[in-house]
Every structure is written in structure tokens, then in C-alpha cells.
Enzyme design. Structure first.
Site, PDB file in Angstrom:
ATOM      1  N   ASP A  97      30.633  41.217  39.866  1.00 54.44           N
ATOM      2  CA  ASP A  97      32.100  41.909  40.245  1.00 54.44           C
ATOM      3  C   ASP A  97      31.725  43.277  41.233  1.00 54.44           C
ATOM      4  OD1 ASP A  97      34.353  42.948  39.822  1.00 54.44           O
ATOM      5  OD2 ASP A  97      34.104  44.200  38.161  1.00 54.44           O
ATOM      6  N   ASP A 111      37.428  38.930  43.767  1.00 56.53           N
ATOM      7  CA  ASP A 111      36.322  39.931  43.822  1.00 56.53           C
ATOM      8  C   ASP A 111      35.163  39.841  42.759  1.00 56.53           C
ATOM      9  OD1 ASP A 111      38.124  40.776  42.007  1.00 56.53           O
ATOM     10  OD2 ASP A 111      37.898  42.975  42.419  1.00 56.53           O
ATOM     11  N   GLU A 112      35.239  38.507  42.119  1.00 58.51           N
ATOM     12  CA  GLU A 112      34.380  38.494  40.914  1.00 58.51           C
ATOM     13  C   GLU A 112      34.070  36.852  40.722  1.00 58.51           C
ATOM     14  OE1 GLU A 112      35.876  39.340  36.959  1.00 58.51           O
ATOM     15  OE2 GLU A 112      37.934  39.162  37.679  1.00 58.51           O
TER      16      GLU A 112
END
Length: 437
Positions: free
Chosen positions: A9, A112-113
Site C-alpha cells: 500500500d 495505490d494498493e
């Protein structure tokens, strides 16, 4: 064989990526991550909501999703920057590129992860001396290596959570930030996860956690130790069963390397100011039209049509509401989506004799969404006669409303001319604008 799953993350992704871009353009610039700063809203008008914040900003109590004006009251010196999604997509691709260097089983969860199945990579890992190590030791070393690669190559940081399933890996990555590796093996659940507040359990939203707290479930451990039949009684079968299994660290979800086919198309936008009954007709139609066009464009690109139009809003109190309707023939026509969405939004916010609308409770709207579901791929559809007649009825009503407004305006102008002819041109003056007062 034990699986090794990573959840990776990016720390404060939008804020970090904005900071990195700023430093790339000007190495002498102040690093946004080291000061109270945030991404979100309109930088000039300071409307909208916070979408990302720095760690120093978090210390002021600033939260993601809260109005910019509220954040500015908490921290008058807050530096606000505009979102740059073109840059965010670039950094996201770079981040995912690193992950793909370590495994061919990468599931992107969001911009974003991502989850990575690192089982094979850890089994084949050897230390610097060429000696094969314990699979869990290998996981720690590889996680630290991934963090270092991202930090040194791109200038932003990530957290890595490690476990034997996706749920626990996700929970682990959220422990302490930034730039950390954390484990949450099944035998560590009782010590590391059970003391956490029930609202911290992944998949336990605000409404669910509120219900659980009212039932005396304050921590994740409380849920794990509770009779699952009580959880099902409080939450219902599906949610109760999930909370019981998740609180015990149980998850069988695989890492999916292929994205699932979209079940719907939708677009949302945060409004620059709260939309209320008094400004609805000025603010809402342009938003609905723009969102409808975006949904239509994406569907046409994928050769998809939908038979259900839906709208959604988030109120100033952060409550979500939605409404949908089925059209008689699948379509991806922007005008049809817009007109149907306009009808639905009017029903949702203004209500009718049987059902009150959101505006009846004086709730302002700060997020608006439009979408289509009931998808059919690879087909083109002509509009049906029912939808054609429906469209014509909407056009007729809009035309009648416009004509009545013009007649009202002409009548007012004629009355003003009559008064001025009788008493003189200076007798009438424009009164104060009550909206501004």
C-alpha cells in the site's frame, strides 16, 4: 503448503505523489509530506473534500473525506494542493511495475494498493551467501527489498503487510506507517488484531460498526469470541457470517491476476459547494450531464450497453443514498442516461406525495454519481419505441416548463412597462438579493 501473501500500500498516495512531482520539478521545493498539507477540493475557492493528507496534517485531526473548510478551521496553515491524476496514474504504473518484477501473481486492488502471491518467490529465495532460508524469513527480506526499491527508484514509500491470506495481509499493512513491514500470521491474530476497535476490521463499515458497538461489540476480539448466531441476528446472515470469519482471521479469497469484468459503469464527482433545493436547478443539471457523458463514453469504448440507470449522492452528513430504474431496451446513449438520471435525481432529492425527498430534511448534497448496470457486452442497440416515447415525454415536459417560464417573464416585463409608463421610469428599483443576504 503455507501461502505467502503481501498487501502493498502506497503511504498517503495522492499526497506523496504530489510531493514527489513537486520535488522533481523543483528540487528546492518544500516536501509536502513534512508539513501539514492535503490534496483535495478546489484550491482557489477551498471547497470540496480532503482526499489525502500528510502525517503532520493528521496530527491536527484532519480526516480524509471531511470538507476542506472544516480542515482549514482545524489547521489554518494547511497547504492545499490540487489533485493531478495524470501524475498519479504514472506513479501507479511504476509502483505496479516493481511488484511484477517479484511475482507474476499481482492483483491490483486500487490505484495505490495491490496483493501479491509471493509463495513461489519465497520458496526459491536464497540469502546473499546462497543459502536457502525459512519461507517466513524470506518473506520479510523480500518485503523490505520491495520497500527499498520503490523508495530509491521513485521517491515515495509503501507499507507491506505479510500473512497467509489477503485479509490478514491487508490488516497488517495498516498497522504503523510509513515505510514499514508488518506480519499478521494466524497465530498472531489474538495478540495483534483482537485488541483493535471493531471499526478497524477490514470490511466493517461505519453503519456495521455502529450496530456492533450498540450490541456491546467494541473490539475485533469481542466479535471473534461472540456466538456467530448473535452476530447474524444483529447484522443479517451475510454480514454476520463475514464479521465472524474475518474477526477470526479466516479468508479464502485468492489473488486474482485478471481483473473481473465490470458489472457496472459509473462516475462520481465531489461538488464545489453543497447542492440544496435553492441552487439545485443551477448546479445539478450540468453535473448530471457531464457524468452521463463520461459513463456513455466508457461504455461505447467497451462496446457495452446497460438496461439500468442509477444515481447516487452523499449528503453533507456523509450519508449515501441512491435510486435506480430499468429502461426497456439496453443502451449507452448519453442523452438517455442524462434524462433518466435527471428524473431519478429529482425523485431522490425532492420526493413526492408518498415518499419524502432528501431535501425535506434540509440535507445538502456534496457528491453526485451516475451509472449504468444490467450490462450487455459486444452489442449495439437501437432505442425502443417505449424509450423513444419516454424521451419525447421528458422533452415535452421540459419544453412546457421553459415556455411557462418565458410567459411568466414576458408578463412581468409587461407589468413593469405599464407601471413605468404610468409613474415614470425611476419608480421601480431592484431589491436586495435574498440569496446573498
Amino acid at each position: 503448503m503455507e501461502r505467502i501473501i503481501f498487501h502493498v500500500d502506497v503511504n498517503s498516495a495522492f499526497l506523496s505523489w504530489s510531493a514527489v512531482k513537486r520535488l522533481e520539478e523543483d528540487p528546492d521545493a518544500l516536501d509536502l509530506r513534512t508539513i501539514p498539507s492535503a490534496v483535495g477540493g478546489d484550491v482557489r475557492t477551498r471547497h470540496g473534500v480532503i482526499t489525502a493528507k500528510s502525517i503532520p496534517a493528521k496530527k491536527f485531526g484532519i480526516k480524509t473525506g471531511e470538507p476542506v473548510v472544516s480542515a482549514m478551521r482545524k489547521c489554518p496553515g494547511l497547504i492545499l494542493v490540487r489533485a493531478d491524476f495524470e501524475a498519479y496514474r504514472k506513479y501507479s504504473r511504476a509502483f505496479l511495475g516493481v511488484l511484477n518484477e517479484y511475482s507474476d501473481q499481482v492483483e491490483q486492488a486500487s490505484i495505490d494498493e495491490a496483493y501479491i502471491d509471493m509463495t513461489q518467490a519465497c520458496r526459491g529465495w536464497t540469502d546473499s551467501a546462497g543459502k536457502a532460508g525459512n519461507i517466513r524469513d524470506a518473506a520479510l527480506c523480500l518485503a523490505d527489498e520491495i520497500r527499498r526499491q520503490v523508495r530509491e527508484r521513485f521517491g515515495f514509500t509503501v507499507n507491506v503487510g505479510i500473512s497467509s491470506n489477503k485479509l490478514l495481509a491487508k490488516m497488517a499493512s495498516d498497522f504503523v506507517k510509513p515505510d514499514k513491514t508488518h506480519t499478521l500470521w494466524p497465530e498472531e491474530v489474538e495478540k495483534k488484531m483482537w485488541p483493535l476497535p471493531i471499526g478497524d476490521l477490514y470490511g466493517c463499515g461505519e453503519q456495521t460498526s455502529n450496530k456492533l458497538r450498540k450490541a456491546g461489540v467494541l473490539t475485533i476480539g469481542d466479535a471473534a469470541r461472540m456466538d456467530p448466531h448473535i452476530l447474524i441476528y444483529v447484522l443479517g446472515q451475510k454480514a454476520g457470517d463475514y464479521i465472524h470469519r474475518a474477526s477470526c482471521g479466516i479468508s479464502q479469497s485468492p489473488v486474482k491476476t485478471q481483473r473481473e469484468e465490470a458489472k457496472s459503469y459509473s462516475n462520481e464527482v465531489t461538488t464545489s459547494l453543497d447542492i440544496r433545493a435553492e441552487n439545485y436547478h443551477e448546479e445539478m443539471p450540468p453535473l448530471l450531464k457531464r457524468l452521463s457523458e463520461k459513463v456513455s463514453q466508457r461504455m461505447k469504448k467497451d462496446e457495452a450497453c446497460g438496461s439500468v440507470v442509477f444515481v447516487s449522492v452523499k449528503t453533507a452528513e456523509f450519508s449515501r443514498r441512491s435510486r435506480q430504474t430499468r429502461i426497456s431496451s439496453a443502451s449507452n446513449d448519453a442523452d438517455l442516461i442524462f434524462r433518466t438520471a435527471s428524473e431519478l435525481m429529482g425523485q431522490l432529492l425532492f420526493g413526492n406525495e408518498e415518499n419524502p425527498g432528501l431535501f425535506d430534511t434540509a440535507a445538502g448534497v456534496r457528491l453526485v454519481g451516475v451509472g449504468m448496470s444490467g450490462l450487455e457486452k459486444g452489442k449495439t442497440h437501437q432505442i425502443s419505441i417505449d424509450d423513444f416515447l419516454k424521451e419525447q415525454e421528458i422533452v415535452r415536459r421540459e419544453e412546457d416548463a421553459r415556455r411557462k417560464e418565458e410567459e411568466k417573464k414576458r408578463g412581468l416585463e409587461e407589468m413593469m412597462r405599464g407601471v413605468q409608463d404610468k409613474y415614470g421610469k425611476g419608480v421601480l428599483h431592484k431589491g436586495p438579493d435574498r440569496k446573498k443576504g
